[in-house]
Design an enzyme around this catalytic site. Structure first.
Site, short mmCIF file in Angstrom:
data_model
loop_
_atom_site.label_atom_id
_atom_site.label_comp_id
_atom_site.label_asym_id
_atom_site.label_seq_id
_atom_site.Cartn_x
_atom_site.Cartn_y
_atom_site.Cartn_z
N SER A 1 4.59 -7.84 1.63
CA SER A 1 6.04 -7.59 1.61
C SER A 1 6.66 -7.62 2.99
CB SER A 1 6.33 -6.22 0.97
OG SER A 1 5.93 -5.18 1.85
N SER B 1 0.82 -1.21 0.00
CA SER B 1 0.00 0.00 0.00
C SER B 1 0.86 1.26 0.00
CB SER B 1 -0.92 0.01 1.22
OG SER B 1 -1.85 -1.03 1.18
#
Length: 222
Positions: free
Chosen positions: A89, A60
């Site tokens: 991630s 994001s």
């Protein structure tokens, strides 16, 4: 202001987010300064925009991570337990771990096994990340995040990083009382962030917040 917040370095990115009012809390700024986004976003880490990380997943935009941290901040105390659903991630998982140390524990749940491995690799790129993982302050697990992670429940705070189609009861059940859940929820053709609070007496309230666009919280690909 998000479009004005990118920078050439992690420090400039975070400073710009603060200057533009997208980070307002000193603890959140300090935690985000301590986690180099370049370890987690391979293409344009210091842009204030979402970035692809493969496997139909994204990291994001930094301002959304800041918003999540600030919304949950009252529950992110040293020693707190936190669940990060859709850890991807590993970036926000690491930031959350910075906010609850010393003594806190953050579990990142990811249903795509290569992303679990990616989160581990990314976090271990820094001495701080390695220390958190080696001490048990941060770990990643491969599981269906819609079911939470009962092993370490209850949690002071839960963050969901993908859009759910329902208010998944296992996540609410795994909140402490008091505790807070931050999650995007699909409503027809739109998505909104919902802030779900569990009060000390166990009652639950829901508050609709900003409109967003997240990838869906789905089954693992076959």
């Amino acid at each position: 202001m998000a479009w004005r917040s990118s920078g050439a370095t992690n420090e400039l990115l975070i400073d710009n987010l603060a200057r533009n009012g997208l980070i307002t809390q000193a603890r959140v700024k300090q935690a985000m300064l301590g986690v180099d986004r370049a370890h987690y976003a391979p293409f344009a880490p210091y842009q204030d925009s979402p970035q692809t990380i493969g496997h139909a997943a994204t990291i994001s935009a930094p301002h959304m991570h800041a918003s999540a941290c600030e919304s949950l901040l009252a529950y992110l105390r040293p020693g707190a337990r936190v669940l990060d659903v859709g850890s991807g991630s590993g970036y926000l998982t690491h930031v959350l771990a910075e906010l609850v140390k010393p003594g806190g524990r953050v579990v990142g749940v990811e249903h795509i096994e290569p992303l679990v491995e990616m989160g581990i690799r990314n976090t271990r790129k820094s001495a701080e990340g390695r220390g958190l993982m080696d001490s048990g302050g941060l770990r990643y697990v491969n599981a269906d995040g819609r079911l939470g992670w009962p092993e370490d429940a209850p949690y002071d705070a839960i963050h969901v990083g993908a859009a759910a189609v329902a208010f998944h009861q296992p996540l609410i059940d795994q909140l402490k009382a008091p505790g807070r859940l931050f999650m995007p929820v699909e409503e027809g053709n739109t998505q909104h962030i919902f802030i779900i609070d569990k009060k000390e007496d166990g009652t639950v309230t829901r508050k609709r917040d900003m409109g967003v666009r997240y990838v869906p919280l789905t089954d693992a690909p076959r």
